[in-house]
Write a protein that holds these residues in place. Structure first.
Motif, PDB file in Angstrom:
ATOM      1  N   LEU A   1      -1.798  16.212  -2.593  1.00  0.00           N
ATOM      2  CA  LEU A   1      -1.952  15.423  -1.363  1.00  0.00           C
ATOM      3  C   LEU A   1      -2.607  14.103  -1.755  1.00  0.00           C
ATOM      4  CD1 LEU A   1      -5.130  16.716   0.472  1.00  0.00           C
ATOM      5  CD2 LEU A   1      -4.391  17.742  -1.638  1.00  0.00           C
ATOM      6  N   CYS A   2      -2.884  13.271  -0.788  1.00  0.00           N
ATOM      7  CA  CYS A   2      -3.618  12.032  -1.079  1.00  0.00           C
ATOM      8  C   CYS A   2      -4.976  12.416  -1.663  1.00  0.00           C
ATOM      9  CB  CYS A   2      -3.804  11.211   0.193  1.00  0.00           C
ATOM     10  SG  CYS A   2      -4.960   9.838  -0.017  1.00  0.00           S
ATOM     11  N   ASN A   3      -5.392  11.743  -2.698  1.00  0.00           N
ATOM     12  CA  ASN A   3      -6.664  12.054  -3.370  1.00  0.00           C
ATOM     13  C   ASN A   3      -7.873  11.365  -2.749  1.00  0.00           C
ATOM     14  OD1 ASN A   3      -5.972  13.724  -5.835  1.00  0.00           O
ATOM     15  ND2 ASN A   3      -4.493  12.068  -6.004  1.00  0.00           N
ATOM     16  N   HIS A   4      -7.646  10.551  -1.754  1.00  0.00           N
ATOM     17  CA  HIS A   4      -8.735   9.794  -1.134  1.00  0.00           C
ATOM     18  C   HIS A   4      -9.629   9.211  -2.243  1.00  0.00           C
ATOM     19  CE1 HIS A   4      -7.469  10.786   2.910  1.00  0.00           C
ATOM     20  NE2 HIS A   4      -7.028  11.880   2.331  1.00  0.00           N
ATOM     21  N   CYS A   5      -8.959   8.465  -3.090  1.00  0.00           N
ATOM     22  CA  CYS A   5      -9.589   7.910  -4.282  1.00  0.00           C
ATOM     23  C   CYS A   5     -10.818   7.065  -3.929  1.00  0.00           C
ATOM     24  CB  CYS A   5      -8.588   7.011  -5.017  1.00  0.00           C
ATOM     25  SG  CYS A   5      -7.052   7.857  -5.427  1.00  0.00           S
ATOM     26  N   ASP A   6     -11.820   7.159  -4.772  1.00  0.00           N
ATOM     27  CA  ASP A   6     -13.022   6.363  -4.546  1.00  0.00           C
ATOM     28  C   ASP A   6     -12.733   4.884  -4.816  1.00  0.00           C
ATOM     29  OD1 ASP A   6     -15.667   6.289  -3.727  1.00  0.00           O
ATOM     30  OD2 ASP A   6     -16.413   6.244  -5.786  1.00  0.00           O
ATOM     31  N   ASP A   7     -11.786   4.635  -5.705  1.00  0.00           N
ATOM     32  CA  ASP A   7     -11.379   3.257  -5.987  1.00  0.00           C
ATOM     33  C   ASP A   7      -9.863   3.175  -5.755  1.00  0.00           C
ATOM     34  OD1 ASP A   7     -11.198   0.680  -6.780  1.00  0.00           O
ATOM     35  OD2 ASP A   7     -11.768   1.014  -8.865  1.00  0.00           O
ATOM     36  N   PRO A   8      -9.457   3.117  -4.496  1.00  0.00           N
ATOM     37  CA  PRO A   8      -8.035   3.294  -4.163  1.00  0.00           C
ATOM     38  C   PRO A   8      -7.166   2.034  -4.318  1.00  0.00           C
ATOM     39  CG  PRO A   8      -9.367   3.161  -2.162  1.00  0.00           C
ATOM     40  CD  PRO A   8     -10.295   2.929  -3.309  1.00  0.00           C
ATOM     41  N   PRO A   9      -6.226   2.068  -5.246  1.00  0.00           N
ATOM     42  CA  PRO A   9      -5.361   0.892  -5.423  1.00  0.00           C
ATOM     43  C   PRO A   9      -4.498   0.593  -4.198  1.00  0.00           C
ATOM     44  CG  PRO A   9      -4.658   2.718  -6.839  1.00  0.00           C
ATOM     45  CD  PRO A   9      -5.941   3.126  -6.223  1.00  0.00           C
ATOM     46  N   CYS A  10      -4.216   1.593  -3.383  1.00  0.00           N
ATOM     47  CA  CYS A  10      -3.391   1.367  -2.177  1.00  0.00           C
ATOM     48  C   CYS A  10      -4.107   0.432  -1.208  1.00  0.00           C
ATOM     49  CB  CYS A  10      -3.060   2.703  -1.506  1.00  0.00           C
ATOM     50  SG  CYS A  10      -4.530   3.648  -1.058  1.00  0.00           S
ATOM     51  N   VAL A  11      -5.417   0.567  -1.129  1.00  0.00           N
ATOM     52  CA  VAL A  11      -6.203  -0.280  -0.207  1.00  0.00           C
ATOM     53  C   VAL A  11      -6.159  -1.732  -0.684  1.00  0.00           C
ATOM     54  CG1 VAL A  11      -8.538  -0.761   0.658  1.00  0.00           C
ATOM     55  CG2 VAL A  11      -7.702   1.596   0.559  1.00  0.00           C
TER      56      VAL A  11
ATOM     57  N   ILE B   1     -12.961   8.438   3.264  1.00  0.00           N
ATOM     58  CA  ILE B   1     -11.588   8.788   3.651  1.00  0.00           C
ATOM     59  C   ILE B   1     -10.720   7.528   3.664  1.00  0.00           C
ATOM     60  CG2 ILE B   1     -10.116   9.799   5.435  1.00  0.00           C
ATOM     61  CD1 ILE B   1     -12.361  11.569   6.282  1.00  0.00           C
ATOM     62  N   VAL B   2      -9.572   7.613   3.002  1.00  0.00           N
ATOM     63  CA  VAL B   2      -8.624   6.492   3.002  1.00  0.00           C
ATOM     64  C   VAL B   2      -7.649   6.729   4.145  1.00  0.00           C
ATOM     65  CG1 VAL B   2      -6.859   5.270   1.676  1.00  0.00           C
ATOM     66  CG2 VAL B   2      -8.923   6.105   0.541  1.00  0.00           C
ATOM     67  N   LEU B   3      -7.690   5.837   5.112  1.00  0.00           N
ATOM     68  CA  LEU B   3      -6.937   6.038   6.350  1.00  0.00           C
ATOM     69  C   LEU B   3      -5.836   5.004   6.539  1.00  0.00           C
ATOM     70  CD1 LEU B   3      -9.629   6.918   9.028  1.00  0.00           C
ATOM     71  CD2 LEU B   3      -7.885   8.428   8.089  1.00  0.00           C
TER      72      LEU B   3
ATOM     73  N   ALA C   1       1.607   0.896  -5.311  1.00  0.00           N
ATOM     74  CA  ALA C   1       0.285   0.913  -5.939  1.00  0.00           C
ATOM     75  C   ALA C   1      -0.254   2.319  -6.159  1.00  0.00           C
ATOM     76  CB  ALA C   1      -0.697   0.116  -5.075  1.00  0.00           C
ATOM     77  N   CYS C   2       0.144   3.270  -5.327  1.00  0.00           N
ATOM     78  CA  CYS C   2      -0.389   4.636  -5.438  1.00  0.00           C
ATOM     79  C   CYS C   2       0.237   5.347  -6.637  1.00  0.00           C
ATOM     80  CB  CYS C   2      -0.122   5.430  -4.168  1.00  0.00           C
ATOM     81  SG  CYS C   2      -0.559   7.182  -4.363  1.00  0.00           S
ATOM     82  N   PRO C   3      -0.579   5.741  -7.606  1.00  0.00           N
ATOM     83  CA  PRO C   3      -0.005   6.388  -8.797  1.00  0.00           C
ATOM     84  C   PRO C   3       0.295   7.868  -8.598  1.00  0.00           C
ATOM     85  CG  PRO C   3      -2.333   5.808  -9.132  1.00  0.00           C
ATOM     86  CD  PRO C   3      -2.031   5.551  -7.700  1.00  0.00           C
ATOM     87  N   TYR C   4       0.082   8.376  -7.389  1.00  0.00           N
ATOM     88  CA  TYR C   4       0.232   9.808  -7.142  1.00  0.00           C
ATOM     89  C   TYR C   4       1.403  10.141  -6.213  1.00  0.00           C
ATOM     90  CZ  TYR C   4      -4.489   9.481  -8.947  1.00  0.00           C
ATOM     91  OH  TYR C   4      -5.578   9.198  -9.729  1.00  0.00           O
ATOM     92  N   GLY C   5       2.118   9.153  -5.779  1.00  0.00           N
ATOM     93  CA  GLY C   5       3.239   9.403  -4.863  1.00  0.00           C
ATOM     94  C   GLY C   5       2.782  10.047  -3.561  1.00  0.00           C
ATOM     95  N   SER C   6       1.570   9.693  -3.124  1.00  0.00           N
ATOM     96  CA  SER C   6       0.989  10.372  -1.958  1.00  0.00           C
ATOM     97  C   SER C   6       1.420   9.787  -0.617  1.00  0.00           C
ATOM     98  CB  SER C   6      -0.542  10.301  -2.035  1.00  0.00           C
ATOM     99  OG  SER C   6      -0.990  10.929  -3.198  1.00  0.00           O
ATOM    100  N   ARG C   7       2.246   8.758  -0.669  1.00  0.00           N
ATOM    101  CA  ARG C   7       2.615   8.082   0.585  1.00  0.00           C
ATOM    102  C   ARG C   7       4.107   8.223   0.855  1.00  0.00           C
ATOM    103  NH1 ARG C   7      -0.473   3.901   2.473  1.00  0.00           N
ATOM    104  NH2 ARG C   7      -2.617   4.258   1.882  1.00  0.00           N
ATOM    105  N   SER C   8       4.429   8.299   2.121  1.00  0.00           N
ATOM    106  CA  SER C   8       5.844   8.403   2.511  1.00  0.00           C
ATOM    107  C   SER C   8       6.186   7.275   3.475  1.00  0.00           C
ATOM    108  CB  SER C   8       6.106   9.727   3.217  1.00  0.00           C
ATOM    109  OG  SER C   8       5.769  10.813   2.389  1.00  0.00           O
TER     110      SER C   8
ATOM    111  N   GLU D   1       3.000   6.601   5.884  1.00  0.00           N
ATOM    112  CA  GLU D   1       1.996   7.571   6.301  1.00  0.00           C
ATOM    113  C   GLU D   1       1.585   8.472   5.151  1.00  0.00           C
ATOM    114  OE1 GLU D   1       3.869  11.056   8.610  1.00  0.00           O
ATOM    115  OE2 GLU D   1       4.958   9.284   9.314  1.00  0.00           O
ATOM    116  N   LYS D   2       0.501   9.212   5.351  1.00  0.00           N
ATOM    117  CA  LYS D   2      -0.033  10.105   4.311  1.00  0.00           C
ATOM    118  C   LYS D   2      -1.125  10.984   4.897  1.00  0.00           C
ATOM    119  CE  LYS D   2      -3.942   7.515   2.733  1.00  0.00           C
ATOM    120  NZ  LYS D   2      -4.865   8.632   2.949  1.00  0.00           N
ATOM    121  N   CYS D   3      -1.628  11.916   4.095  1.00  0.00           N
ATOM    122  CA  CYS D   3      -2.755  12.786   4.496  1.00  0.00           C
ATOM    123  C   CYS D   3      -3.960  11.948   4.897  1.00  0.00           C
ATOM    124  CB  CYS D   3      -3.113  13.696   3.325  1.00  0.00           C
ATOM    125  SG  CYS D   3      -4.829  14.289   3.306  1.00  0.00           S
TER     126      CYS D   3
HETATM  127  S1  SF4 Z   1      -2.642   6.886  -1.280  1.00  0.00           S
HETATM  128 FE1  SF4 Z   1      -2.712   7.173  -3.486  1.00  0.00          FE
HETATM  129  S2  SF4 Z   1      -4.019   5.540  -4.297  1.00  0.00           S
HETATM  130 FE2  SF4 Z   1      -4.356   5.657  -2.086  1.00  0.00          FE
HETATM  131  S3  SF4 Z   1      -6.142   6.966  -1.871  1.00  0.00           S
HETATM  132 FE3  SF4 Z   1      -4.322   8.282  -1.684  1.00  0.00          FE
HETATM  133  S4  SF4 Z   1      -3.924   9.009  -3.753  1.00  0.00           S
HETATM  134 FE4  SF4 Z   1      -5.357   7.301  -3.948  1.00  0.00          FE
END
Ligand code: SF4
Ligand code: SF4
Ligand code: SF4
Length: 262
Positions: free
Chosen positions: A124-134, A149-151, A166-173, A199-201
């Motif tokens: 799922l989305c990792n809610h990264c502490d340093d999120p490249p998506c943001v 929480i990355v919203l 930007a998301c290296p985890y493919g967590s977004r659709s 959208e995402k978790c």
């Molecule tokens: S969408 Fe991807 S980069 Fe952004 S917080 Fe979630 S896992 Fe991390």
């Protein structure tokens, strides 16, 4: 004649651009308004769960097969109005099953424990502490709240998909089509999305706000824990202290808030 034609094209071009750009810029709220988004809204809901940095620990030892994961994925899909569009390329995923070799590319080695190699992993989305998506989002539709929480603000999303790149985890659709016809039983308490929106978790922010744990945690029979990574006495910190855990792609420096006990 040439000049008037050029002027006309110029005006027409600017007008056309205006038609596209205007709604885009109308979706930008003031910075004060956006600053409010960064704070969890506890104003009306006193029993809201609060944390300084929310995190999740998934105990993979408790999942043996795809069948163990299905009720968890279904529960998230159901409460968040995630459509079943029957087309793989247009799939909307908030939490899904993946295999070790694909999910943990950093940790992959040819001698990895056979049990781990064949485990079904929930991702799922990792809610990264340093999120490249943001950082990638030009409209602040994607933002990190003060509790980690990355919203997504669906109304701000212009569908540029920079965040997906930007998301290296493919967590977004991305909603390539109107998702609503693909929702079997709509949950009236959660917004549906539209075509052209990402959208995402959301770490079940809407449930935390009313004192409930994330849905996947609730239905996991103890296999998923959720809590404050900043609190040394929290369940997640205890699990992290007592068990060996891995995170997805740690070498990228995104600092995921989702950990896996293996
Ligand atoms: S969408 Fe991807 S980069 Fe952004 S917080 Fe979630 S896992 Fe991390
Ligand atoms: S597609 Fe992603 S990067 Fe683009 S506006 Fe929407 S959330 Fe932001
Ligand atoms: S935390 Fe909530 S939104 Fe995220 S995967 Fe679990 S149930 Fe879905």
């Amino acid at each position: 004649m040439k000049n008037s034609r050029r002027s006309f094209l110029k005006i027409a071009g600017v007008s056309a651009l205006g038609l596209v750009i205007k709604p885009v810029f109308n979706t930008f709220a003031s910075s004060e308004e956006h600053a409010e988004h960064l704070k969890p809204d506890f104003s009306k809901k006193n029993n809201a769960l609060t944390g300084k940095r929310w995190g999740m620990v998934i105990d993979t030892r408790k999942f043996q097969s795809e069948e163990d994961l299905k009720p968890i994925i279904d529960a998230c899909n159901s409460i968040h109005n995630i459509p079943d569009l029957k087309v793989k390329n247009h799939e909307i995923k908030w939490i899904w099953e993946d295999e070790y070799e694909h999910a943990f590319t950093d940790s992959e080695n040819e001698y990895v424990n056979e049990r781990v190699k064949h485990l079904p992993f929930l991702v799922l989305c990792n809610h990264c502490d340093d999120p490249p998506c943001v950082r990638a989002c030009p409209t602040k539709a994607t933002f990190k709240r003060e509790d980690g929480i990355v919203l997504m603000d669906f109304h701000r999303c212009i569908g540029c998909r920079f965040c997906m790149a930007a998301c290296p985890y493919g967590s977004r659709s991305f909603n390539f089509r109107d998702p609503r016809p693909g929702i079997e039983h709509q949950n009236p308490d959660y917004p549906t999305r539209t075509k052209g929106v990402v959208e995402k978790c959301n770490f079940c922010a809407e449930r935390l706000a009313v004192g409930k744990m994330p849905k996947c945690v609730e239905v996991s029979n103890g296999a998923i824990a959720f809590g404050d990574l900043d609190d040394p006495d929290s369940t997640v910190r205890k699990l992290l202290k007592e068990n060996y855990t891995i995170r997805r792609k740690p070498s990228l420096g995104t600092h995921p808030s989702v950990f896996y006990i293996v």
